[in-house]
Design a protein around this motif. Sequence first.
Motif, mmCIF file in Angstrom:
data_model
loop_
_atom_site.group_PDB
_atom_site.id
_atom_site.type_symbol
_atom_site.label_atom_id
_atom_site.label_comp_id
_atom_site.label_asym_id
_atom_site.label_seq_id
_atom_site.Cartn_x
_atom_site.Cartn_y
_atom_site.Cartn_z
ATOM 1 N N ASN A 6 -7.052 4.281 -0.181
ATOM 2 C CA ASN A 6 -6.435 3.941 1.105
ATOM 3 C C ASN A 6 -6.339 5.151 2.042
ATOM 4 O OD1 ASN A 6 -4.395 1.644 -0.632
ATOM 5 N ND2 ASN A 6 -5.849 1.085 0.932
ATOM 6 N N VAL A 40 -15.200 0.576 -3.389
ATOM 7 C CA VAL A 40 -14.233 -0.303 -2.710
ATOM 8 C C VAL A 40 -14.701 -0.590 -1.278
ATOM 9 C CG1 VAL A 40 -11.845 -0.534 -1.910
ATOM 10 C CG2 VAL A 40 -12.303 0.469 -4.151
ATOM 11 N N ASN A 73 -14.551 -1.983 6.852
ATOM 12 C CA ASN A 73 -14.608 -0.985 5.770
ATOM 13 C C ASN A 73 -16.013 -0.516 5.430
ATOM 14 O OD1 ASN A 73 -11.918 -1.451 5.765
ATOM 15 N ND2 ASN A 73 -11.811 -2.429 3.746
ATOM 16 N N THR A 123 -15.365 -4.345 -0.093
ATOM 17 C CA THR A 123 -14.539 -4.914 0.985
ATOM 18 C C THR A 123 -15.214 -4.662 2.342
ATOM 19 O OG1 THR A 123 -13.207 -2.900 1.229
ATOM 20 C CG2 THR A 123 -12.401 -4.537 -0.349
ATOM 21 N N ASN A 179 -14.171 -6.506 5.292
ATOM 22 C CA ASN A 179 -12.740 -6.566 5.578
ATOM 23 C C ASN A 179 -12.354 -5.539 6.636
ATOM 24 O OD1 ASN A 179 -10.263 -7.864 4.968
ATOM 25 N ND2 ASN A 179 -9.560 -5.982 3.996
ATOM 26 N N ILE A 180 -11.331 -5.898 7.387
ATOM 27 C CA ILE A 180 -10.742 -4.948 8.329
ATOM 28 C C ILE A 180 -9.572 -4.332 7.578
ATOM 29 C CG2 ILE A 180 -9.609 -4.703 10.573
ATOM 30 C CD1 ILE A 180 -10.946 -7.438 11.288
ATOM 31 N N SER A 181 -9.541 -3.019 7.460
ATOM 32 C CA SER A 181 -8.485 -2.394 6.651
ATOM 33 C C SER A 181 -7.115 -2.777 7.194
ATOM 34 C CB SER A 181 -8.637 -0.868 6.653
ATOM 35 O OG SER A 181 -8.105 -0.344 7.855
ATOM 36 N N SER A 182 -6.117 -2.720 6.326
ATOM 37 C CA SER A 182 -4.773 -3.108 6.764
ATOM 38 C C SER A 182 -4.292 -2.186 7.883
ATOM 39 C CB SER A 182 -3.812 -3.078 5.583
ATOM 40 O OG SER A 182 -3.820 -1.806 4.981
ATOM 41 N N ILE A 221 -10.320 5.301 3.337
ATOM 42 C CA ILE A 221 -10.896 4.161 4.074
ATOM 43 C C ILE A 221 -10.024 3.779 5.283
ATOM 44 C CG2 ILE A 221 -11.541 1.714 3.945
ATOM 45 C CD1 ILE A 221 -12.366 2.110 1.075
ATOM 46 N N ASN A 222 -8.707 3.740 5.065
ATOM 47 C CA ASN A 222 -7.852 3.199 6.125
ATOM 48 C C ASN A 222 -7.870 4.036 7.407
ATOM 49 O OD1 ASN A 222 -7.368 1.605 3.881
ATOM 50 N ND2 ASN A 222 -5.219 1.268 4.359
ATOM 51 N N LYS A 239 -5.635 4.128 -6.134
ATOM 52 C CA LYS A 239 -5.616 3.272 -4.932
ATOM 53 C C LYS A 239 -5.154 4.080 -3.711
ATOM 54 C CE LYS A 239 -5.786 -0.916 -2.912
ATOM 55 N NZ LYS A 239 -4.784 -1.175 -1.985
ATOM 56 N N ASN A 275 0.839 -1.184 0.000
ATOM 57 C CA ASN A 275 0.000 0.000 0.000
ATOM 58 C C ASN A 275 0.878 1.239 0.000
ATOM 59 O OD1 ASN A 275 -2.638 -0.861 -0.019
ATOM 60 N ND2 ASN A 275 -2.710 -1.190 2.197
HETATM 61 O O1 KPL Z 1 -6.238 -1.836 0.533
HETATM 62 C C1 KPL Z 1 -7.006 -1.892 1.463
HETATM 63 C C2 KPL Z 1 -6.415 -1.940 2.823
HETATM 64 O O2 KPL Z 1 -7.061 -2.381 3.760
HETATM 65 O O3 KPL Z 1 -5.262 -1.513 2.940
HETATM 66 C C3 KPL Z 1 -8.489 -1.829 1.241
HETATM 67 C C4 KPL Z 1 -8.768 -1.723 -0.244
HETATM 68 C C5 KPL Z 1 -9.063 -0.640 1.967
HETATM 69 C C6 KPL Z 1 -9.181 -3.099 1.646
HETATM 70 O O4 KPL Z 1 -9.248 -3.291 3.011
#
Ligand code: KPL
Length: 348
Positions: free
Chosen positions: A224, A287, A238, A291, A294-297, A227-228, A220, A124
């Motif tokens: 990031n 996104v 997310n 996602t 998902n838990i963001s990175s 969202i992150n 991207k 990322n």
């Molecule tokens: O790339 C991502 C991340 O978490 O770093 C996303 C696309 C936000 C997916 O979780």
Amino acid sequence: MEHPIYILGLGNMGKYVAYALGRSHARNLPPTRLIFHRRGLLDGWIAADRRIRYSTEFDERGRTIGYPPAIRFGVELPVLGVIDPRQEHIKYLIVATKAHLTRAALTPIKHRLSRDSNIIFLQNGMGVMDEVSHAIFPDPATRPTYWAGICHAGVYSTSRFSSVHAGQGPLILGIAGDSSTSSALRYDQHPLMRLRSANGGMLNVQVMEPDAILRHQLAKLVVNSIINPLSVRCNCKNGRVLEDPGARRLYDKLLMEAGAIVRALLPQGALDEDFSDTALDALVKRVARQTANNISSMLQDIQAGRRTEVRYINGYLALHGRRLGLPHRTHVGAVSFIRKIESDPSVS
Ligand code: KPL
């Protein structure tokens, strides 16, 4: 002998790619080897029975099969790779370490890399390639070919060697640099293109020319950068980022600043509708929805007490915003906020 594909770093993305490659190991792909850049990782790998455990929240038709992830859908991978004691030349390397660990992880193997090596940076954020060039390969004549890998899949780890594929998305791949460094023909013949068939196309690899890759990296980065940090602020998955009223105000400011900065970073004349505020807004929302589970990175890093990649995400935007004289205060704020939590988790 086929040149192996080496993987450095077994975070979410490293495990995801290693699993796909490892599953295809005996068939049409070169052997895969893992390089552990810390002794603790090797010990952990041995303790984990040298396996990567992978599970998915999707069935083979792309339908969600439920949450929390059912580990019983996962497949266990037999011995995937070994530490390479021969110190042989590395022709293909996938770097999937955290952005800030890249330099330190590459330094001990730099003598194994040369002009005919290919490094895929699967991370990322932006700015790492410049850092690596500056510190490790200052001479362009002997520098390996850099590839950018932008993974849109949502993956999170359940332990050091187990991960869950929680959001579908392609792996965009292409040589980073100016257009003169590649051509469609070279791509077609390139051995790395065999990544496309890894585990029956699991990675959904899409190849792009350098200009398109830069555009993708920037898009991207915007995703990031919103969202992150917001997922950390709300301490949520997310999908919830879009629902939190407090996050909503910040969302708009982060988006406006990021949009103006990335538009200024696009190659001359490349400005188009994809980078309008409306298009970027739609992309971030898409996104977040894709996602949602998902838990963001970044939140994963915070939860695990690790340093995040915020310096390469919001920090990169803030740096260029300052340089270009464009508003960047909200991104500076995001960096400070995340760094405070990194050093003192009770702040959140
Ligand atoms: O790339 C991502 C991340 O978490 O770093 C996303 C696309 C936000 C997916 O979780």
